[in-house]
Design an enzyme around this catalytic site. Structure first.
Site, PDB file in Angstrom:
ATOM      1  N   HIS A 132      -6.451  -5.413  -7.160  1.00  0.00           N
ATOM      2  CA  HIS A 132      -7.259  -4.536  -6.602  1.00  0.00           C
ATOM      3  C   HIS A 132      -8.914  -4.764  -7.104  1.00  0.00           C
ATOM      4  O   HIS A 132      -8.970  -5.021  -8.158  1.00  0.00           O
ATOM      5  CB  HIS A 132      -6.559  -3.144  -6.724  1.00  0.00           C
ATOM      6  CG  HIS A 132      -7.321  -2.160  -5.950  1.00  0.00           C
ATOM      7  ND1 HIS A 132      -8.360  -1.367  -6.205  1.00  0.00           N
ATOM      8  CD2 HIS A 132      -6.679  -1.532  -4.791  1.00  0.00           C
ATOM      9  CE1 HIS A 132      -8.640  -0.515  -5.262  1.00  0.00           C
ATOM     10  NE2 HIS A 132      -7.646  -0.488  -4.592  1.00  0.00           N
ATOM     11  N   ASP A 213      -2.546  -2.277 -14.801  1.00  0.00           N
ATOM     12  CA  ASP A 213      -2.821  -1.334 -13.886  1.00  0.00           C
ATOM     13  C   ASP A 213      -1.443  -1.005 -12.961  1.00  0.00           C
ATOM     14  O   ASP A 213      -0.821  -1.792 -12.235  1.00  0.00           O
ATOM     15  CB  ASP A 213      -3.504  -2.097 -12.636  1.00  0.00           C
ATOM     16  CG  ASP A 213      -4.049  -1.498 -11.473  1.00  0.00           C
ATOM     17  OD1 ASP A 213      -3.597  -0.224 -11.164  1.00  0.00           O
ATOM     18  OD2 ASP A 213      -4.640  -1.955 -10.561  1.00  0.00           O
ATOM     19  N   GLN A 216       0.502   1.294  -8.615  1.00  0.00           N
ATOM     20  CA  GLN A 216       1.469   1.060  -7.498  1.00  0.00           C
ATOM     21  C   GLN A 216       3.011   1.180  -8.158  1.00  0.00           C
ATOM     22  O   GLN A 216       3.963   1.108  -7.272  1.00  0.00           O
ATOM     23  CB  GLN A 216       1.374  -0.173  -6.707  1.00  0.00           C
ATOM     24  CG  GLN A 216       0.222  -0.088  -6.085  1.00  0.00           C
ATOM     25  CD  GLN A 216       0.137   0.781  -4.822  1.00  0.00           C
ATOM     26  OE1 GLN A 216       0.916   1.156  -4.395  1.00  0.00           O
ATOM     27  NE2 GLN A 216      -1.131   0.849  -4.268  1.00  0.00           N
ATOM     28  N   LYS A 239      -1.518   9.146  -5.843  1.00  0.00           N
ATOM     29  CA  LYS A 239      -0.551   8.077  -5.139  1.00  0.00           C
ATOM     30  C   LYS A 239       0.974   8.490  -5.813  1.00  0.00           C
ATOM     31  O   LYS A 239       1.969   8.015  -5.432  1.00  0.00           O
ATOM     32  CB  LYS A 239      -0.983   6.639  -5.567  1.00  0.00           C
ATOM     33  CG  LYS A 239      -2.225   6.146  -5.017  1.00  0.00           C
ATOM     34  CD  LYS A 239      -2.297   4.599  -5.165  1.00  0.00           C
ATOM     35  CE  LYS A 239      -3.623   4.400  -5.440  1.00  0.00           C
ATOM     36  NZ  LYS A 239      -4.264   3.521  -4.186  1.00  0.00           N
ATOM     37  N   CYS A 379      -8.851  -3.471  -0.261  1.00  0.00           N
ATOM     38  CA  CYS A 379      -9.653  -3.536  -1.730  1.00  0.00           C
ATOM     39  C   CYS A 379      -9.084  -4.841  -2.533  1.00  0.00           C
ATOM     40  O   CYS A 379      -9.034  -4.441  -3.702  1.00  0.00           O
ATOM     41  CB  CYS A 379      -9.404  -2.417  -2.621  1.00  0.00           C
ATOM     42  SG  CYS A 379     -10.042  -0.707  -1.628  1.00  0.00           S
TER      43      CYS A 379
HETATM   44  C1  LIG Z   1      -3.180  -1.618  -7.617  1.00  0.00           C
HETATM   45  C2  LIG Z   1      -4.086  -0.478  -7.548  1.00  0.00           C
HETATM   46  N1  LIG Z   1      -5.157  -0.390  -8.394  1.00  0.00           N
HETATM   47  C3  LIG Z   1      -5.985   0.577  -8.616  1.00  0.00           C
HETATM   48  C4  LIG Z   1      -6.298   1.433  -7.472  1.00  0.00           C
HETATM   49  C5  LIG Z   1      -7.304   2.351  -7.672  1.00  0.00           C
HETATM   50  O1  LIG Z   1      -6.719   3.636  -7.585  1.00  0.00           O
HETATM   51  P1  LIG Z   1      -8.025   5.028  -7.295  1.00  0.00           P
HETATM   52  O2  LIG Z   1      -8.725   4.558  -6.024  1.00  0.00           O
HETATM   53  O3  LIG Z   1      -7.026   5.919  -7.464  1.00  0.00           O
HETATM   54  O4  LIG Z   1      -8.805   5.000  -8.475  1.00  0.00           O
HETATM   55  C6  LIG Z   1      -5.361   1.135  -6.265  1.00  0.00           C
HETATM   56  C7  LIG Z   1      -5.455   2.326  -5.309  1.00  0.00           C
HETATM   57  O5  LIG Z   1      -6.535   2.262  -4.477  1.00  0.00           O
HETATM   58  C8  LIG Z   1      -4.342   0.174  -6.331  1.00  0.00           C
HETATM   59  O6  LIG Z   1      -3.469   0.153  -5.320  1.00  0.00           O
END
Ligand SMILES: Cc1ncc(COP(=O)(O)O)c(C=O)c1O
Ligand SMILES: Cc1ncc(COP(=O)(O)O)c(C=O)c1O
Lengths: 423, 147, 423, 147
Positions: A132, A213, A216, A239, A379
């Site tokens: 991401h 990370d 998910q 999430k 993203c």
């Molecule tokens: C795999 C992953 N990493 C990071 C993020 C970033 O999370 P956030 O936007 O809540 O900071 C997301 C979700 O948008 C994600 O799906």
């Protein structure tokens, strides 16, 4: 097929499912990978904080401040238990996973020469092509700031990490490795305890720091930081049936206590003069300012909720839905799955394209039928390029989805395809 | 149903049979615009001569709304003076940002009025405007270049 | 004395005042400078977001995402109007004022040589001795990172900014000036439109950037960014009857659009490859990740609430309470006010010491009587040293306090003094 | 009322007439500890000889709880062996962190049991522990130095 969950009961605990969308359609929410819905118990925990105990934690000399502190620190203890951290002091509340990852990257960037965190030309940071943007751009910026080099694992055609150049990526030059636990596009689970144990061992062997990370994964399956053997792990509350505005960074105490601070200000200091300041150990060192107390408390309630339902049951339920959806979608003409096509090491996120129908148009049609999916690059722009698509349509399932939602999705996609292709 | 009010026949026709979708060579200016929220892209070649839009050709990846909109735009603005073209772009933009209240003047915008329904879907307004904004950018660059 | 506000009505809108503390005492909350209480309308706005419209703003192709986007952007518009910003694009949602100030400091630190934001040895950053740690330490760290020098205005014995060395502080070397609008310890209001207009003019004349920490002013009096003539201004939602976990940074568009990003990740990018990324203009450039949507919406409701009550009336009410409290406290034996002793350019924050009674003990006794105050260094340690005290007791008033609260405070302090000194 | 359960007579007595509050010269180790949440400070001089706590003297700014606690601690631990002293520190700490459930053993802690009530006020636990933690630090440094 008997489900591991009582979805009707669960749905009744999420107030949003009382509403209708686009006219008289029931809400079929298949966008939990972007953000999840919230059960009443989470909303009530936040409200309870505000209506009975609201005060600045760690700062007041009065009863409300005591109670606020206890609730806030109690939430920290819940997160620690949930992740099986070895101490509450390893849990830092941030505003989001994005902030958590930036925190680690900036803190490393702030390390002076001589510090074991200091990065310089010749050092290497490693990510993957399935990250991401939140777990890619902060490392690009850190590399640019320090002169370190950014390298990455590719992705195979079936959506798995490509380890063919493991040795040239993970060697004595490598100082930091940041990888996703589950791809938010492909659904791929990177099983660091299983298939990828060799990767993990190599990271450890060369002495690099390892960040996972887990945005998910934490909401969907049991994550144990000690078992994973990483150094940092992060996820976002929103999430995981929790509130917006709160994220978590877990890190090993012995690392956190040595890392330079990131945000500076109140509540994280040991001593302050006009010229300079010294800093408290973690977690306070990384929590400058009046914290997001109500959101942390809400996140505690969210993790209680997930525990009550059981993450094992949630995962089992999601695997069943994913299998049903993959089977159904594959039967649609012109539809291609972007990511693994079976349920082995795979979460409940399915990206796909339909020949001749742009994802935007497909998403629009599904929306009209009451089905909420996400379309676009999710993203993860480099991953789109890797698979030579501009965008995909993505459906993601969670504990409040059931088989009828999957049926609606498959029917909806086929109906939309006909709308655009056959008139 | 509402889906039809968005995807009018005219839009789907232009989508399936796009006009001017093949970049003509030696443009006065070439621009490349991206819709950052979805990744859709358009490349637009503008031939501009004697204060007049001589030709607009384009190539793009994108949804039906954006593709049809490029097609309609290129047909409508070809042959117009810089001033006329700019005023039409503004009229189209006003309609798209009206949230459904401005149905568009068919005499001016011709097939463009088919996009009036898009204005009720905020997430799609950018799709319909992408090519028009690219044109505006190209036109302004051409004028600057001419001076 | 007739009050400008109907406090009984207001109190009934803040659910926390239904609870009792330390046994059967009514809650006399005099700690709003740390964090304010929340009216029902704010809690309802957040709950409404979660139960009816929750989805990831800017990211989905479905009705909920559209609604979430509209509510989130609607909140931005409300903040812009509230501060009289010239455009919504000048409003950045952060998690707190602490993050806002760090954002500016880190962004400047990220500026490359050649950029007008770039700082280097020989440049100067100016703060004051009355700053909260949040508006001091980020600048210390920026100075350390860039080689710039940190200088500061002192504070006079009566708690005002000491401008005697104005010319040596604000000259062509000065690139950044960061000052508080109201001290969270002294109550002093720095009247940049009045008494301090010369300071403001000099900052402008030398071309330095000017940031105002408005944490203690925005909730209490009408703040107009265009009238103030600054470049950046920040405040926290939680002190302005809003939720925790949300802050605001206002900045001039032409500056924000040229500044390097701070947090990087999703939703703030223009284009991304594995090697590098380009960034959107403000506000998106500075809002990486799924934003704190519910909190932003709650903050919008909070500003609506303050508007409905009227900030002019709130300020008038607070001045009256402050006058009553100063008069009452001054009559107590051994009590010294730390800060201005009259109500001219002064907010409703009163710090004091009582000879022979340590603030901790005083605060504890007041707590036992149901009176919530704060004791300690109030995240302004250098200011404590300036006044040669280790700590003070601080009472702060807001729209839900009335004359009876002030009476209780004065009686409580005297009773506590007797408890420790006369037995 | 609860205030009296916190501020027991013994505490206020020690506060008004603190014991050993005057730094003796030539200590084995001097330490300086600060309660970062309120700014209270203590300087502690430890004279340590032959595995024994010969003398503890201190100077401090702080609230009645912390001052009284320094006083009680210095009286109680003076003359104890390193091992005895450490075990008493731990016993005191356990009581303070018990949230009111551990009332303390008066035979061991003597005047120290007066602080049992403090354990119900989480924000004040640090005040009562400040001097004891400073002592523990000084003792450990002395032992290290001796070896
Ligand atoms: C795999 C992953 N990493 C990071 C993020 C970033 O999370 P956030 O936007 O809540 O900071 C997301 C979700 O948008 C994600 O799906
Ligand atoms: C003057 C001032 N500046 C900055 C801050 C920091 O605000 P926050 O902790 O909400 O980030 C505060 C409050 O704690 C304050 O009073």
């Amino acid at each position: 097929m008997k489900s591991a969950l009582n979805v009707d009961q669960i749905k009744s605990e999420f107030p949003i499912f009382n509403r209708l969308v686009r006219g008289e359609n029931r809400l079929i929410y298949l966008d939990s990978a972007a953000t999840s819905q919230k059960p009443l118990s989470v909303l009530d925990a936040e409200r309870d904080f505000y209506t009975k105990h609201n005060a600045a934690a760690h700062r007041g000399a009065h009863q409300l401040a005591e109670e606020a502190t206890e609730l806030f620190e109690g939430a920290r203890a819940k997160v620690a238990t949930f992740l099986n951290a070895s101490s509450e002091n390893e849990i830092i509340f941030t505003k989001s996973a994005t902030e958590s990852i930036n925190l680690v990257a900036y803190s490393i960037g702030n390390a002076k020469p001589g510090s074991k965190f200091h990065l310089k030309a010749g050092d290497r940071i490693v990510v993957s092509e399935m990250e991401h943007h939140a777990n890619l751009i902060p490392w690009q910026e850190l590399a640019a700031r320090t002169g370190a080099e950014l390298s990455w694992f590719g992705v195979t055609d079936d959506g798995r990490l490509d380890l063919s150049n493991l040795d040239s990526l993970i060697n004595e030059k490598t100082k930091m490795v940041a990888l996703t636990h589950q791809s938010n596009v492909l659904g791929t689970i990177n099983d660091f305890n299983g298939d990828l144990v060799k990767l993990r061992a190599q990271i450890k062997a060369v002495g690099a720091l390892f960040l996972i990370d887990a945005c998910q994964s934490v909401p969907h399956l049991k994550v144990d930081v000690q078992e994973l053997g990483c150094d940092f792990l992060t996820f976002s509350g929103h999430k995981a049936v929790g509130p917006t505005g709160v994220g978590v960074l877990w890190g090993r105490s012995e690392l956190l206590d040595e890392m330079p601070p990131f945000l500076t200000g109140g509540s994280m200091i040991e001593n302050v003069t006009m010229q300079s300041a010294t800093y408290l150990p973690a977690p306070k060192r990384f929590e400058a300012g009046v914290p997001n107390m109500a959101q942390a408390v809400g996140l505690g309630a969210a993790l209680d909720y997930l525990d009550k339902v059981s993450l094992t049951a949630i995962h089992e339920h999601e695997v069943a839905l994913t299998k049903q959806a993959l089977d159904g979608l594959k039967s649609i003409r012109g539809l291609s799955i972007v990511g693994p096509t079976d349920v082995k090491n795979r979460g409940a996120v399915i990206s796909f394209t339909v020949e001749g129908v742009h994802p935007h148009d497909l998403g629009q049609a599904l929306d009209q039928y009451g089905i909420a999916v996400r379309t676009g690059h999710h993203c993860a722009w480099p991953l789109m390029r890797r698979f030579k698509v501009v965008a995909t349509t993505r459906a993601s399932f969670y504990l409040y989805n059931d088989q009828s939602d999957v049926v609606a999705l498959v029917e909806g996609v086929d109906r939309a395809r006909k709308y655009f292709m056959e008139r | 149903m509402e889906l039809d009010s968005l995807y009018q026949e005219v839009i789907l026709d232009h989508y399936k049979r796009p006009q001017n979708k093949s970049l003509a060579s030696n443009p006065t200016i070439q621009v490349h615009h991206v819709n950052t929220s979805c990744g859709d892209e358009v490349t637009l070649n503008l031939h501009f001569k004697g204060e007049r839009v001589e030709n607009i050709t384009w190539d793009a990846v994108g949804c039906s709304i954006s593709q049809a909109s490029h097609s309609v735009m290129s047909e409508l603005l070809k042959g117009k003076s810089a001033e006329e073209a700019l005023s039409l772009v503004e009229e189209f933009q006003r309609m798209l940002q009206s949230k459904g209240s401005d149905l568009g003047n068919e005499e001016h915008l011709q097939d463009g009025v088919a996009f009036a329904g898009v204005s009720k879907f905020p997430a799609r307004v950018k799709c319909a405007l992408l090519g028009w904004m690219a044109f505006k950018d190209a036109l302004q660059q051409s004028i600057t270049k001419a001076n």
